[in-house]
Scaffold this motif. Structure first.
Motif, PDB file in Angstrom:
ATOM      1  N   GLY A   1       0.828  -1.206   0.000  1.00  0.00           N
ATOM      2  CA  GLY A   1       0.000   0.000   0.000  1.00  0.00           C
ATOM      3  C   GLY A   1       0.860   1.252   0.000  1.00  0.00           C
ATOM      4  O   GLY A   1       1.991   1.257  -0.498  1.00  0.00           O
ATOM      5  N   ILE A   2       0.337   2.315   0.588  1.00  0.00           N
ATOM      6  CA  ILE A   2       1.072   3.578   0.595  1.00  0.00           C
ATOM      7  C   ILE A   2       2.217   3.559   1.597  1.00  0.00           C
ATOM      8  O   ILE A   2       3.118   4.384   1.533  1.00  0.00           O
ATOM      9  CB  ILE A   2       0.123   4.758   0.912  1.00  0.00           C
ATOM     10  N   VAL A   3       2.196   2.603   2.519  1.00  0.00           N
ATOM     11  CA  VAL A   3       3.233   2.483   3.539  1.00  0.00           C
ATOM     12  C   VAL A   3       4.284   1.484   3.076  1.00  0.00           C
ATOM     13  O   VAL A   3       3.968   0.455   2.498  1.00  0.00           O
ATOM     14  CB  VAL A   3       2.617   2.013   4.873  1.00  0.00           C
ATOM     15  N   ALA A   4       5.552   1.790   3.340  1.00  0.00           N
ATOM     16  CA  ALA A   4       6.635   0.821   3.173  1.00  0.00           C
ATOM     17  C   ALA A   4       7.080   0.403   4.564  1.00  0.00           C
ATOM     18  O   ALA A   4       7.304   1.252   5.435  1.00  0.00           O
ATOM     19  CB  ALA A   4       7.802   1.441   2.414  1.00  0.00           C
TER      20      ALA A   4
ATOM     21  N   ALA B   1      13.090  -5.484  15.345  1.00  0.00           N
ATOM     22  CA  ALA B   1      13.154  -4.174  14.687  1.00  0.00           C
ATOM     23  C   ALA B   1      11.998  -4.028  13.719  1.00  0.00           C
ATOM     24  O   ALA B   1      11.527  -5.005  13.135  1.00  0.00           O
ATOM     25  CB  ALA B   1      14.478  -4.010  13.937  1.00  0.00           C
ATOM     26  N   GLU B   2      11.550  -2.792  13.562  1.00  0.00           N
ATOM     27  CA  GLU B   2      10.538  -2.462  12.555  1.00  0.00           C
ATOM     28  C   GLU B   2      10.806  -1.058  12.059  1.00  0.00           C
ATOM     29  O   GLU B   2      11.056  -0.149  12.845  1.00  0.00           O
ATOM     30  CB  GLU B   2       9.126  -2.566  13.121  1.00  0.00           C
ATOM     31  N   TYR B   3      10.755  -0.889  10.747  1.00  0.00           N
ATOM     32  CA  TYR B   3      11.016   0.405  10.117  1.00  0.00           C
ATOM     33  C   TYR B   3       9.859   0.649   9.152  1.00  0.00           C
ATOM     34  O   TYR B   3       9.686  -0.074   8.184  1.00  0.00           O
ATOM     35  CB  TYR B   3      12.343   0.342   9.375  1.00  0.00           C
ATOM     36  N   THR B   4       9.072   1.672   9.424  1.00  0.00           N
ATOM     37  CA  THR B   4       7.890   1.964   8.621  1.00  0.00           C
ATOM     38  C   THR B   4       7.896   3.418   8.186  1.00  0.00           C
ATOM     39  O   THR B   4       8.144   4.303   9.004  1.00  0.00           O
ATOM     40  CB  THR B   4       6.604   1.660   9.420  1.00  0.00           C
ATOM     41  N   VAL B   5       7.629   3.633   6.917  1.00  0.00           N
ATOM     42  CA  VAL B   5       7.605   4.994   6.370  1.00  0.00           C
ATOM     43  C   VAL B   5       6.307   5.198   5.602  1.00  0.00           C
ATOM     44  O   VAL B   5       5.949   4.386   4.746  1.00  0.00           O
ATOM     45  CB  VAL B   5       8.813   5.248   5.440  1.00  0.00           C
ATOM     46  N   ASN B   6       5.627   6.280   5.913  1.00  0.00           N
ATOM     47  CA  ASN B   6       4.405   6.655   5.219  1.00  0.00           C
ATOM     48  C   ASN B   6       4.602   8.085   4.728  1.00  0.00           C
ATOM     49  O   ASN B   6       4.186   9.049   5.352  1.00  0.00           O
ATOM     50  CB  ASN B   6       3.206   6.555   6.172  1.00  0.00           C
ATOM     51  N   TYR B   7       5.281   8.201   3.592  1.00  0.00           N
ATOM     52  CA  TYR B   7       5.625   9.528   3.091  1.00  0.00           C
ATOM     53  C   TYR B   7       5.674   9.479   1.570  1.00  0.00           C
ATOM     54  O   TYR B   7       5.517   8.423   0.959  1.00  0.00           O
ATOM     55  CB  TYR B   7       6.968   9.991   3.677  1.00  0.00           C
ATOM     56  N   LYS B   8       5.913  10.638   0.959  1.00  0.00           N
ATOM     57  CA  LYS B   8       5.821  10.776  -0.493  1.00  0.00           C
ATOM     58  C   LYS B   8       7.082  10.289  -1.200  1.00  0.00           C
ATOM     59  O   LYS B   8       7.743  11.049  -1.912  1.00  0.00           O
ATOM     60  CB  LYS B   8       5.554  12.234  -0.850  1.00  0.00           C
ATOM     61  N   LYS B   9       7.426   9.042  -0.990  1.00  0.00           N
ATOM     62  CA  LYS B   9       8.544   8.440  -1.709  1.00  0.00           C
ATOM     63  C   LYS B   9       8.100   7.077  -2.219  1.00  0.00           C
ATOM     64  O   LYS B   9       7.252   6.423  -1.616  1.00  0.00           O
ATOM     65  CB  LYS B   9       9.771   8.293  -0.805  1.00  0.00           C
TER      66      LYS B   9
ATOM     67  N   PRO C   1      16.866   0.467   1.352  1.00  0.00           N
ATOM     68  CA  PRO C   1      17.597   1.202   2.400  1.00  0.00           C
ATOM     69  C   PRO C   1      17.059   0.930   3.804  1.00  0.00           C
ATOM     70  O   PRO C   1      17.830   0.880   4.766  1.00  0.00           O
ATOM     71  CB  PRO C   1      17.379   2.671   2.005  1.00  0.00           C
ATOM     72  N   MET C   2      15.740   0.721   3.937  1.00  0.00           N
ATOM     73  CA  MET C   2      15.167   0.406   5.244  1.00  0.00           C
ATOM     74  C   MET C   2      15.668  -0.948   5.741  1.00  0.00           C
ATOM     75  O   MET C   2      16.051  -1.100   6.910  1.00  0.00           O
ATOM     76  CB  MET C   2      13.633   0.408   5.151  1.00  0.00           C
TER      77      MET C   2
END
Length: 241
Positions: A10-13, A25-33, A41-42
């Motif tokens: 979806g819109i989240v990586a 560990a958890e790395y979550t990004v919800n941004y315009k990339k 990279p995550m």
């Protein structure tokens, strides 16, 4: 058991590593990339921070669809590449199931809503007995009116989550006659941690694939495929005139 999990449906990586009952560990990004900019990279940052030897993982887990066609392809390619390089199996977790598992332990009927455009959502219905998830309605593409009708049939309070919940909140408020709620911000989007935990269960049940076998489940045709079919139908009709 140690699982590296990714979700780019979806819109989240999101990427995560879980070992047995521990989320490392958890790395979550919800941004315009785009996910092609963020996902690798995550994963690299998680590996570096954990000082993780990737050969020590037991499997690579991926949210396998439905979802964004581009996002699923990026996630699938990433999972296949890692699994092939590491000679590890892939665990494919249904996207909507993993999203529902964010609310493990909920006493309400859980209804994920992923915006699928064209007035449709990717959705399903789930109940929990403690932390054991039961599928009431398997993931599918459906109209928002159809899934609300299924909820009404259950005669149960419901909780909505996913990016489609915000999109269709006005419709839900107008048409849902049963008690309902919307999941809070930290639980209402895809999380690789949920993919990882479900993947452990799947792994124990033998639900694994080779890297070569892994393919996303889109549940419906892409826009390009639909347009090609529509153009073909129009050409056939024109030829009959």
């Amino acid at each position: 058991m140690k699982i590296l999990a990714i979700d780019s449906s979806g819109i989240v990586a999101s990427a995560a590593v879980a070992e047995d009952d521990n989320l490392l560990a958890e790395y979550t990004v919800n941004y315009k990339k785009t996910h092609s900019q963020t996902l690798l990279p995550m994963i690299d940052e998680i590996v570096r921070m954990l000082e993780l030897d990737l050969s020590s993982i037991d499997a690579v887990a991926a949210a396998g669809g439905p979802g964004s066609f581009t996002g699923l392809r990026i996630g699938s390619a990433t999972a296949k590449g890692l699994a092939m390089a590491l000679d590890k199996p892939v665990v494919q977790v249904p996207t909507v199931d993993a999203l529902a598992y964010n609310l493990a332990g909920s006493g309400a009927l859980v209804c994920p809503l992923m915006d699928a455009r064209r007035n449709q959502v990717y959705t399903g219905l789930y109940r929990f007995e403690g932390f054991q998830m039961h599928v009431v309605l398997e993931q599918r593409a459906a109209g928002i009116d159809e899934i609300l009708g299924k909820i009404q049939e259950q005669e149960s309070a419901a909780v909505f989550l996913g990016d489609g919940a915000a999109v269709y909140a006005p419709y839900i408020r107008e048409h849902c006659t049963l008690p309902y709620a919307f999941a809070p911000a930290h639980l209402n989007k895809q999380r690789a941690a949920s993919v990882a935990v479900l993947a452990m269960q799947y792994y124990r049940e033998g639900k694994i694939q080779t890297a070569a076998e892994h393919r996303p489940e889109y549940l419906r045709m892409s826009q390009a495929e639909r347009e090609r079919m529509e153009a073909g139908s129009e050409n056939r009709l024109a030829g009959q005139v």
